[in-house]
Motif scaffolding. Structure first.
Motif, PDB file in Angstrom:
ATOM      1  N   GLN A   3      -9.451  -5.135  14.705  1.00 24.45           N
ATOM      2  CA  GLN A   3      -9.434  -6.336  15.532  1.00 24.45           C
ATOM      3  C   GLN A   3     -10.265  -7.426  14.877  1.00 24.45           C
ATOM      4  N   TYR A   4      -9.864  -8.675  15.127  1.00 27.41           N
ATOM      5  CA  TYR A   4     -10.510  -9.832  14.511  1.00 27.41           C
ATOM      6  C   TYR A   4     -10.616 -10.947  15.546  1.00 27.41           C
ATOM      7  N   VAL A   5     -11.716 -11.684  15.492  1.00 33.06           N
ATOM      8  CA  VAL A   5     -11.825 -12.910  16.262  1.00 33.06           C
ATOM      9  C   VAL A   5     -11.704 -14.062  15.266  1.00 33.06           C
ATOM     10  N   ILE A   6     -10.873 -15.019  15.611  1.00 35.56           N
ATOM     11  CA  ILE A   6     -10.669 -16.207  14.783  1.00 35.56           C
ATOM     12  C   ILE A   6     -11.190 -17.402  15.569  1.00 35.56           C
ATOM     13  N   ILE A   7     -12.105 -18.130  14.967  1.00 32.67           N
ATOM     14  CA  ILE A   7     -12.619 -19.371  15.544  1.00 32.67           C
ATOM     15  C   ILE A   7     -12.266 -20.463  14.550  1.00 32.67           C
ATOM     16  N   ALA A   8     -11.374 -21.335  14.960  1.00 34.14           N
ATOM     17  CA  ALA A   8     -10.843 -22.330  14.025  1.00 34.14           C
ATOM     18  C   ALA A   8     -10.958 -23.724  14.631  1.00 34.14           C
ATOM     19  N   ARG A   9     -11.472 -24.635  13.848  1.00 35.76           N
ATOM     20  CA  ARG A   9     -11.633 -26.016  14.306  1.00 35.76           C
ATOM     21  C   ARG A   9     -10.631 -26.914  13.585  1.00 35.76           C
ATOM     22  N   ASP A  10     -10.015 -27.788  14.369  1.00 39.42           N
ATOM     23  CA  ASP A  10      -9.075 -28.750  13.801  1.00 39.42           C
ATOM     24  C   ASP A  10      -9.831 -29.789  12.985  1.00 39.42           C
ATOM     25  N   ASN A  33       5.347 -13.668  19.149  1.00 39.33           N
ATOM     26  CA  ASN A  33       5.788 -12.551  18.316  1.00 39.33           C
ATOM     27  C   ASN A  33       4.664 -11.533  18.128  1.00 39.33           C
ATOM     28  N   LEU A  34       3.451 -12.018  17.870  1.00 44.69           N
ATOM     29  CA  LEU A  34       2.303 -11.115  17.757  1.00 44.69           C
ATOM     30  C   LEU A  34       2.120 -10.323  19.045  1.00 44.69           C
ATOM     31  N   LYS A  35       2.236 -11.001  20.191  1.00 44.25           N
ATOM     32  CA  LYS A  35       2.064 -10.333  21.484  1.00 44.25           C
ATOM     33  C   LYS A  35       3.123  -9.252  21.681  1.00 44.25           C
ATOM     34  N   GLU A  36       4.359  -9.547  21.306  1.00 41.29           N
ATOM     35  CA  GLU A  36       5.439  -8.570  21.439  1.00 41.29           C
ATOM     36  C   GLU A  36       5.198  -7.326  20.581  1.00 41.29           C
ATOM     37  N   HIS A  37       4.404  -7.472  19.530  1.00 39.71           N
ATOM     38  CA  HIS A  37       4.096  -6.353  18.639  1.00 39.71           C
ATOM     39  C   HIS A  37       2.681  -5.812  18.852  1.00 39.71           C
ATOM     40  N   ASN A  38       2.083  -6.146  20.018  1.00 35.07           N
ATOM     41  CA  ASN A  38       0.758  -5.671  20.381  1.00 35.07           C
ATOM     42  C   ASN A  38      -0.316  -6.075  19.364  1.00 35.07           C
ATOM     43  N   GLN A  39      -0.147  -7.256  18.761  1.00 32.29           N
ATOM     44  CA  GLN A  39      -1.123  -7.740  17.784  1.00 32.29           C
ATOM     45  C   GLN A  39      -1.948  -8.912  18.310  1.00 32.29           C
ATOM     46  N   PHE A  40      -1.509  -9.533  19.382  1.00 31.79           N
ATOM     47  CA  PHE A  40      -2.216 -10.658  19.995  1.00 31.79           C
ATOM     48  C   PHE A  40      -2.907 -10.145  21.251  1.00 31.79           C
ATOM     49  N   ILE A  41      -4.222 -10.259  21.302  1.00 32.07           N
ATOM     50  CA  ILE A  41      -4.972  -9.792  22.463  1.00 32.07           C
ATOM     51  C   ILE A  41      -5.193 -10.951  23.432  1.00 32.07           C
ATOM     52  N   MET A  58      -8.783 -17.014  18.802  1.00 35.54           N
ATOM     53  CA  MET A  58      -7.805 -15.944  18.973  1.00 35.54           C
ATOM     54  C   MET A  58      -8.478 -14.610  18.704  1.00 35.54           C
ATOM     55  N   ILE A  59      -8.071 -13.607  19.456  1.00 39.09           N
ATOM     56  CA  ILE A  59      -8.437 -12.238  19.128  1.00 39.09           C
ATOM     57  C   ILE A  59      -7.125 -11.519  18.854  1.00 39.09           C
ATOM     58  N   VAL A  60      -7.011 -11.005  17.634  1.00 37.44           N
ATOM     59  CA  VAL A  60      -5.785 -10.363  17.175  1.00 37.44           C
ATOM     60  C   VAL A  60      -6.126  -8.990  16.614  1.00 37.44           C
ATOM     61  N   GLN A  61      -5.093  -8.176  16.431  1.00 35.72           N
ATOM     62  CA  GLN A  61      -5.316  -6.862  15.822  1.00 35.72           C
ATOM     63  C   GLN A  61      -4.148  -6.521  14.905  1.00 35.72           C
ATOM     64  N   PHE A  62      -4.493  -5.874  13.806  1.00 35.76           N
ATOM     65  CA  PHE A  62      -3.514  -5.466  12.810  1.00 35.76           C
ATOM     66  C   PHE A  62      -3.883  -4.078  12.304  1.00 35.76           C
ATOM     67  N   GLU A  63      -2.900  -3.381  11.769  1.00 29.33           N
ATOM     68  CA  GLU A  63      -3.130  -2.035  11.236  1.00 29.33           C
ATOM     69  C   GLU A  63      -4.129  -2.049  10.086  1.00 29.33           C
ATOM     70  N   ASN A  64      -4.093  -3.112   9.275  1.00 28.66           N
ATOM     71  CA  ASN A  64      -4.971  -3.160   8.104  1.00 28.66           C
ATOM     72  C   ASN A  64      -5.190  -4.608   7.680  1.00 28.66           C
ATOM     73  N   ASP A  65      -6.085  -4.797   6.726  1.00 25.69           N
ATOM     74  CA  ASP A  65      -6.407  -6.138   6.249  1.00 25.69           C
ATOM     75  C   ASP A  65      -5.218  -6.812   5.572  1.00 25.69           C
ATOM     76  N   GLU A  66      -4.333  -6.034   4.971  1.00 24.33           N
ATOM     77  CA  GLU A  66      -3.147  -6.603   4.327  1.00 24.33           C
ATOM     78  C   GLU A  66      -2.239  -7.281   5.359  1.00 24.33           C
ATOM     79  N   GLU A  67      -2.045  -6.635   6.507  1.00 23.66           N
ATOM     80  CA  GLU A  67      -1.252  -7.254   7.575  1.00 23.66           C
ATOM     81  C   GLU A  67      -1.935  -8.515   8.088  1.00 23.66           C
ATOM     82  N   MET A  68      -3.257  -8.471   8.200  1.00 25.05           N
ATOM     83  CA  MET A  68      -4.015  -9.644   8.635  1.00 25.05           C
ATOM     84  C   MET A  68      -3.823 -10.784   7.642  1.00 25.05           C
ATOM     85  N   LYS A  69      -3.919 -10.481   6.363  1.00 23.63           N
ATOM     86  CA  LYS A  69      -3.758 -11.511   5.334  1.00 23.63           C
ATOM     87  C   LYS A  69      -2.343 -12.084   5.362  1.00 23.63           C
TER      88      LYS A  69
END
Length: 96
Positions: A3-10, A33-41, A58-69
């Motif tokens: 799981q990852y937290v993303i804090i992004a400023r415009d 799409n992320l939500k449909e694949h259980n990747q968007f929290i 955003m708080i998202v989750q991926f199987e591995n860092d490669e998917e995150m990248k």
């Protein structure tokens, strides 16, 4: 799942909100799409004192860092230069 937290400023320039609004439909479709694949929290826009969108969390989750990248490299708010300051941290949602 990682799981990852993303804090992004415009960007703070005059065109920042225009870039955000132009990329927003594609960004939201990607989040769906992320939500449909259980990747968007959870996620949403950060607002300034006047209620204007100025960034995202955003708080998202991926199987591995490669998917995150792969997600990162294709996220419209990144590819279309909406987010200009991005912080990504490992995260763990509390199971309570």
């Amino acid at each position: 799942m990682n799981q990852y937290v993303i804090i992004a400023r415009d960007g703070a320039d005059e065109e920042a909100i225009h870039r955000r609004m132009e990329a927003r439909p594609i960004h939201l479709a990607g989040a769906k799409n992320l939500k449909e694949h259980n990747q968007f929290i959870i996620g949403g826009a950060m607002l300034d004192d006047s209620g204007k969108m100025v960034g995202s969390v955003m708080i998202v989750q991926f199987e591995n860092d490669e998917e995150m990248k792969n997600w990162y490299d294709n996220e419209p708010y990144i590819t279309q230069n909406v987010w200009q300051s991005i912080e990504i941290k490992p995260f763990r949602v509390a199971n309570v």
